[in-house]
Design an enzyme around this catalytic site. Structure first.
Site, PDB file in Angstrom:
ATOM      1  N   TYR A 186      40.428  35.968  35.027  1.00  0.00           N
ATOM      2  CA  TYR A 186      39.247  35.526  35.777  1.00  0.00           C
ATOM      3  C   TYR A 186      37.977  35.872  34.996  1.00  0.00           C
ATOM      4  O   TYR A 186      37.032  35.084  34.954  1.00  0.00           O
ATOM      5  CB  TYR A 186      39.213  36.189  37.155  1.00  0.00           C
ATOM      6  CG  TYR A 186      38.068  35.727  38.027  1.00  0.00           C
ATOM      7  CD1 TYR A 186      38.214  34.631  38.877  1.00  0.00           C
ATOM      8  CD2 TYR A 186      36.838  36.377  38.002  1.00  0.00           C
ATOM      9  CE1 TYR A 186      37.161  34.196  39.676  1.00  0.00           C
ATOM     10  CE2 TYR A 186      35.777  35.954  38.790  1.00  0.00           C
ATOM     11  CZ  TYR A 186      35.947  34.857  39.631  1.00  0.00           C
ATOM     12  OH  TYR A 186      34.894  34.432  40.407  1.00  0.00           O
TER      13      TYR A 186
ATOM     14  N   ASP B 266      47.113  32.096  40.085  1.00  0.00           N
ATOM     15  CA  ASP B 266      46.236  31.969  41.238  1.00  0.00           C
ATOM     16  C   ASP B 266      46.934  31.176  42.340  1.00  0.00           C
ATOM     17  O   ASP B 266      47.554  30.136  42.082  1.00  0.00           O
ATOM     18  CB  ASP B 266      44.944  31.261  40.815  1.00  0.00           C
ATOM     19  CG  ASP B 266      43.951  31.143  41.950  1.00  0.00           C
ATOM     20  OD1 ASP B 266      43.213  32.104  42.188  1.00  0.00           O
ATOM     21  OD2 ASP B 266      43.936  30.079  42.598  1.00  0.00           O
TER      22      ASP B 266
ATOM     23  N   TRP C 145      45.653  38.703  36.168  1.00  0.00           N
ATOM     24  CA  TRP C 145      44.814  37.753  36.904  1.00  0.00           C
ATOM     25  C   TRP C 145      43.347  38.138  36.797  1.00  0.00           C
ATOM     26  O   TRP C 145      42.486  37.284  36.562  1.00  0.00           O
ATOM     27  CB  TRP C 145      45.223  37.703  38.386  1.00  0.00           C
ATOM     28  CG  TRP C 145      44.455  36.650  39.155  1.00  0.00           C
ATOM     29  CD1 TRP C 145      44.830  35.360  39.383  1.00  0.00           C
ATOM     30  CD2 TRP C 145      43.153  36.810  39.765  1.00  0.00           C
ATOM     31  NE1 TRP C 145      43.841  34.691  40.094  1.00  0.00           N
ATOM     32  CE2 TRP C 145      42.802  35.555  40.340  1.00  0.00           C
ATOM     33  CE3 TRP C 145      42.258  37.859  39.883  1.00  0.00           C
ATOM     34  CZ2 TRP C 145      41.603  35.345  41.023  1.00  0.00           C
ATOM     35  CZ3 TRP C 145      41.051  37.652  40.548  1.00  0.00           C
ATOM     36  CH2 TRP C 145      40.739  36.406  41.118  1.00  0.00           C
TER      37      TRP C 145
END
Length: 418
Positions: A340, A356, A336
């Site tokens: 990002y 997410d 994640w």
């Protein structure tokens, strides 16, 4: 899919000037950076771009030089070096061969409307293709802004910038009538003009000015109940560097946006540097070196996340040009966080953050509102968490394939509608 990703990465690097200027690298070094051979890179460009990497790079240099000749009163010699040419002779030759024009002829045609360039400052107009949802981008930046490092007005966004040894700041004022941003860039010294092409490329990425939202939204409209309503003009609000994006992502793990921003402000205030630029005192985001040596006692968060932050800083200090995928080796940094960084630090167009929580909840809520989705409705009523997880995993993969290469825009659409 993989080929297109390699081409996109190459285009981004070339647009930033990696094959031009005093700090340029060879085509072979660029290919090595991408993890492919130079021969294969040439083949990809012939297929996807219709020109060789060097031809494309030269074209970008010439277009940027034309912009400076049109919009500023910079001396032609300075324009040449700002556009990444290492000599005025080569600059003139390229204009004559490729554009059948001379720089001085272009300057004469546009001299009346050109803006004066001060010693450490320059003004430019950066255009985009509508639609552009400025209200969304402004609100996104406003919620996450760091005092003194970033500033916003009703129609403007600005921030401090660092690129190698060059430091300064820019302010971008939205001009919706002309579909452009009026940009003012101020440097600490005149050396900043030598990196102007790279800096402008970064600003274009931050504001996502090169996206074709007509094409993107046409693809989004095919998603049906996964995205029943399109918030038109939503773009990707970028972060200046991958390191800053990584710090923001780590600070945002398992906390609200508001809590993450508080931590970010503390980090920047304690370890960033205040410098007077153009008569204005501004704050720069901390360097990787500064954070690598920091105790981080000011940050009220779990020790494991502090360790991850320091470990990232150490890694970036030692390997500043490493691919962000290599960050997965760092304890405390998972997919994640890396995604990002790809989303905001690189502005990669195809980064659907399926893991997410907001994205997941929005997708499931949209789909479950369709009476024909009886399978999902049944497992939600049964409160079967394992079945919901399995269903979403399969569905998100299908959605990601359907929306590729525009997964990042779906991510921001879902975030904007929470």
């Amino acid at each position: 899919m993989g080929n297109q990703t390699s081409v996109n990465r190459a285009l981004t690097l070339i647009n930033e000037g990696i094959l031009s200027g005093v700090d340029s690298i060879t085509l072979e070094q660029l290919a090595e950076k991408l993890g492919i051979t130079s021969r294969y890179l040439r083949e990809l460009f012939k297929t996807y771009v219709g020109a060789s990497p060097k031809q494309y790079a030269l074209y970008q240099q010439l277009m940027f030089a034309k912009q400076l000749l049109h919009q500023t009163t910079m001396p032609i010699t300075e324009v040449a070096f700002a556009a990444g040419f290492n000599s005025v002779r080569r600059f003139n030759e390229a204009f004559a061969q490729e554009l059948k024009l001379t720089p001085s002829a272009i300057r004469k045609q546009h001299a009346a409307g050109s803006m004066k360039v001060q010693a450490n400052s320059i003004n430019l107009k950066l255009s985009y293709r509508p639609p552009f949802n400025w209200a969304h981008m402004r609100a996104f930046y406003q919620l996450r802004a760091v005092d003194e490092m970033e500033w916003l007005g009703d129609n403007s966004y600005g921030r401090t910038i660092t690129l190698g040894k060059v430091r300064g700041y820019f302010t971008a004022v939205h001009n919706s009538e002309q579909s452009c941003f009026d940009i003012n860039i101020v440097f600490t010294d005149t050396d900043g003009l030598l990196q102007l092409k790279r800096i402008v490329s970064h600003i274009r990425r931050l504001l996502d000015l090169d996206a074709d939202l007509i094409e993107v939204e046409a693809r989004l409209s095919l998603l049906g109940n996964a995205l029943p309503k399109i918030n038109t003009g939503v773009r990707i609000p970028g972060v200046w560097s991958t390191f800053e994006a990584g710090c923001r992502a780590i600070l945002g793990q398992q906390v609200s946006v508001e809590q993450a921003v508080k931590l970010l402000k503390l980090l920047t205030a304690h370890y960033g540097e205040r410098v007077t630029v153009g008569g204005q005192e501004v704050l720069f985001f901390p360097s990787a070196e500064a954070i690598s040596k920091a105790e981080l006692t000011e940050l009220k968060m779990p020790g494991l996340r502090k360790s991850a932050l320091r470990a990232l800083a150490v890694f970036v200090s030692e390997c500043p040009d490493s691919d962000v995928e290599q960050w997965l080796k760092i304890k405390g940094i998972g997919p994640w966080t890396v995604n990002y960084v790809r989303l905001r630090g690189l502005s990669a167009p195809d980064c659907l953050l399926a893991d997410d929580l907001v994205v997941k909840n929005q997708v499931l809520a949209n789909i479950s509102s369709d009476p024909q989705e009886s399978e999902l409705i049944d497992i939600i009523h049964a409160k079967d968490k394992a079945a919901i997880k399995s269903y979403y995993l399969e569905k998100s993969q299908l959605i990601g394939q359907a929306i590729s290469p525009w997964g990042s825009y779906l991510t921001f659409q879902l975030w904007s509608q929470q």
